[in-house]
Design a protein around this motif. Structure first.
Motif, PDB file in Angstrom:
ATOM      1  N   UNK A  61      15.454  16.492 -29.596  1.00  0.00           N
ATOM      2  CA  UNK A  61      15.735  15.715 -28.384  1.00  0.00           C
ATOM      3  C   UNK A  61      14.474  15.579 -27.552  1.00  0.00           C
ATOM      4  N   UNK A  62      14.205  14.392 -27.060  1.00  0.00           N
ATOM      5  CA  UNK A  62      13.027  14.181 -26.226  1.00  0.00           C
ATOM      6  C   UNK A  62      13.099  15.039 -24.973  1.00  0.00           C
ATOM      7  N   UNK A  63      11.944  15.611 -24.591  1.00  0.00           N
ATOM      8  CA  UNK A  63      11.872  16.408 -23.366  1.00  0.00           C
ATOM      9  C   UNK A  63      11.936  15.524 -22.132  1.00  0.00           C
ATOM     10  N   UNK A  64      12.277  16.145 -21.038  1.00  0.00           N
ATOM     11  CA  UNK A  64      12.383  15.394 -19.783  1.00  0.00           C
ATOM     12  C   UNK A  64      11.001  15.041 -19.270  1.00  0.00           C
ATOM     13  N   UNK A  65      10.813  13.840 -18.805  1.00  0.00           N
ATOM     14  CA  UNK A  65       9.532  13.426 -18.259  1.00  0.00           C
ATOM     15  C   UNK A  65       9.174  14.301 -17.069  1.00  0.00           C
ATOM     16  N   UNK A  66       7.850  14.527 -16.889  1.00  0.00           N
ATOM     17  CA  UNK A  66       7.390  15.371 -15.810  1.00  0.00           C
ATOM     18  C   UNK A  66       7.691  14.804 -14.434  1.00  0.00           C
ATOM     19  N   UNK A  67       7.865  13.468 -14.327  1.00  0.00           N
ATOM     20  CA  UNK A  67       8.135  12.858 -13.017  1.00  0.00           C
ATOM     21  C   UNK A  67       9.575  12.350 -12.919  1.00  0.00           C
ATOM     22  N   UNK A  68      10.466  12.931 -13.732  1.00  0.00           N
ATOM     23  CA  UNK A  68      11.834  12.411 -13.793  1.00  0.00           C
ATOM     24  C   UNK A  68      12.530  12.462 -12.439  1.00  0.00           C
ATOM     25  N   UNK A  69      12.243  13.485 -11.631  1.00  0.00           N
ATOM     26  CA  UNK A  69      12.918  13.632 -10.348  1.00  0.00           C
ATOM     27  C   UNK A  69      12.057  13.201  -9.169  1.00  0.00           C
ATOM     28  N   UNK A  70      10.863  12.702  -9.445  1.00  0.00           N
ATOM     29  CA  UNK A  70       9.949  12.289  -8.384  1.00  0.00           C
ATOM     30  C   UNK A  70      10.228  10.828  -8.022  1.00  0.00           C
ATOM     31  N   UNK A  71      10.298  10.554  -6.729  1.00  0.00           N
ATOM     32  CA  UNK A  71      10.523   9.191  -6.241  1.00  0.00           C
ATOM     33  C   UNK A  71       9.215   8.685  -5.648  1.00  0.00           C
ATOM     34  N   UNK A  72       8.804   7.503  -6.054  1.00  0.00           N
ATOM     35  CA  UNK A  72       7.546   6.951  -5.542  1.00  0.00           C
ATOM     36  C   UNK A  72       7.700   5.439  -5.370  1.00  0.00           C
ATOM     37  N   UNK A  73       6.944   4.916  -4.433  1.00  0.00           N
ATOM     38  CA  UNK A  73       7.001   3.482  -4.159  1.00  0.00           C
ATOM     39  C   UNK A  73       5.819   2.778  -4.816  1.00  0.00           C
ATOM     40  N   UNK A  74       5.917   1.467  -4.870  1.00  0.00           N
ATOM     41  CA  UNK A  74       4.734   0.663  -5.172  1.00  0.00           C
ATOM     42  C   UNK A  74       3.843   0.675  -3.928  1.00  0.00           C
ATOM     43  N   UNK A  75       2.664   0.093  -4.059  1.00  0.00           N
ATOM     44  CA  UNK A  75       1.826  -0.055  -2.872  1.00  0.00           C
ATOM     45  C   UNK A  75       2.449  -1.123  -1.967  1.00  0.00           C
ATOM     46  N   UNK A  76       2.624  -0.768  -0.700  1.00  0.00           N
ATOM     47  CA  UNK A  76       3.303  -1.624   0.277  1.00  0.00           C
ATOM     48  C   UNK A  76       2.290  -2.100   1.310  1.00  0.00           C
ATOM     49  N   UNK A  77       2.144  -3.414   1.435  1.00  0.00           N
ATOM     50  CA  UNK A  77       1.220  -3.952   2.434  1.00  0.00           C
ATOM     51  C   UNK A  77       1.664  -3.573   3.848  1.00  0.00           C
ATOM     52  N   UNK A  78       0.676  -3.345   4.694  1.00  0.00           N
ATOM     53  CA  UNK A  78       0.971  -3.038   6.092  1.00  0.00           C
ATOM     54  C   UNK A  78       1.760  -4.184   6.724  1.00  0.00           C
ATOM     55  N   UNK A  79       2.849  -3.846   7.381  1.00  0.00           N
ATOM     56  CA  UNK A  79       3.714  -4.826   8.048  1.00  0.00           C
ATOM     57  C   UNK A  79       4.313  -4.131   9.267  1.00  0.00           C
ATOM     58  N   UNK A  80       3.702  -4.342  10.434  1.00  0.00           N
ATOM     59  CA  UNK A  80       4.066  -3.611  11.642  1.00  0.00           C
ATOM     60  C   UNK A  80       5.331  -4.209  12.235  1.00  0.00           C
ATOM     61  N   UNK A  81       6.462  -3.853  11.623  1.00  0.00           N
ATOM     62  CA  UNK A  81       7.744  -4.480  11.934  1.00  0.00           C
ATOM     63  C   UNK A  81       8.517  -3.761  13.032  1.00  0.00           C
ATOM     64  N   UNK A  82       7.986  -2.679  13.569  1.00  0.00           N
ATOM     65  CA  UNK A  82       8.685  -1.963  14.633  1.00  0.00           C
ATOM     66  C   UNK A  82       7.931  -2.046  15.965  1.00  0.00           C
ATOM     67  N   UNK A  83       6.657  -1.712  15.959  1.00  0.00           N
ATOM     68  CA  UNK A  83       5.791  -1.824  17.144  1.00  0.00           C
ATOM     69  C   UNK A  83       4.507  -2.506  16.711  1.00  0.00           C
ATOM     70  N   UNK A  84       4.078  -3.518  17.490  1.00  0.00           N
ATOM     71  CA  UNK A  84       2.860  -4.243  17.136  1.00  0.00           C
ATOM     72  C   UNK A  84       2.064  -4.551  18.404  1.00  0.00           C
ATOM     73  N   UNK A  85       1.427  -3.515  18.922  1.00  0.00           N
ATOM     74  CA  UNK A  85       0.609  -3.635  20.125  1.00  0.00           C
ATOM     75  C   UNK A  85      -0.870  -3.544  19.740  1.00  0.00           C
ATOM     76  N   UNK A  86      -1.772  -3.994  20.631  1.00  0.00           N
ATOM     77  CA  UNK A  86      -3.206  -3.985  20.276  1.00  0.00           C
ATOM     78  C   UNK A  86      -3.746  -2.604  19.894  1.00  0.00           C
TER      79      UNK A  86
END
Length: 204
Positions: A61-86
């Motif tokens: 049986x194949x072993x479990x991947x080392x990152x099987x339980x790790x959650x990660x995102x793609x790279x997300x562009x900056x988008x100041x959707x909550x506060x956008x002051x100078x």
């Protein structure tokens, strides 16, 4: 004639007596004869034919991947959707995979910052590539508007932030990695993005 017969009988008795007095045990042992010739060793028979190849064993049986339980995102562009002051900006990133309790319950939450003009990836909180900025984050607010990660950018010298420091189109991007207790490693420096990426086999 009668005397001749007596002489013959007497002679026969004397000879018998002498013969009986000579015991077989009184003789010396004879010399040991030479050893017999050793038989010639037989020739080795021909080698038998090789038997048939056995059937292949069942795949494991194949072993479990080392990152099987790790959650990660793609790279997300900056988008100041909550506060956008100078001089202060905030963006909220929802994390649908985990709720507020799970985010705070023994989960390592690490956010990384990528910026144009450098090949490096910066761990947050930190200044990034600038000297007058501070990039930080919080997570698991548990509010109606956010169940995820909030990223904050602040000016630290009282000067307005520049587009190179905050715009997504200028290469400012973020990536989060969530590591539950079962996948954590005490020997890993989570602030080292390349080490984390290699250890958990994260895609680019």
């Amino acid at each position: 004639m009668k005397n001749l017969s007596l002489n013959k009988i007497f002679g026969a008795v004397v000879c018998s007596t002498l013969f009986l007095s000579c015991s077989v045990e009184d003789g010396e042992d004879g010399a040991i004869g030479p050893p017999g010739l050793q038989g010639e060793q037989g020739l080795q028979g021909p080698q038998g034919e090789q038997g048939p190849v056995g059937a292949d064993g069942q795949d494991g049986t194949d072993g479990q991947d080392g990152n099987a339980n790790v959650i990660y995102s793609d790279w997300i562009d900056a988008d100041w959707n909550s506060i956008n002051l100078p001089r202060l900006k905030e963006m909220n990133i929802p994390v649908p995979e985990l709720d507020d309790i799970e985010l705070r319950n023994k989960t390592v939450v690490q956010v990384y910052l990528g910026q144009s003009g450098t090949n490096g990836v910066y761990a947050m909180p930190g200044t990034g590539r600038w000297s007058n900025t501070w990039y930080s984050y919080s997570f698991g607010h548990g509010t109606v508007t956010l169940n995820g990660i909030a990223i904050v950018l602040e000016s630290t010298n009282g000067v307005d932030l520049t587009e190179d420091q905050y715009l997504g189109s200028r290469g400012n991007e973020f990536r989060y990695v969530l590591i539950p207790e079962s996948a954590q490693s005490g020997k890993l420096d989570y602030s080292n993005y390349e080490a984390v990426k290699s250890f958990y086999n994260l895609p680019d």
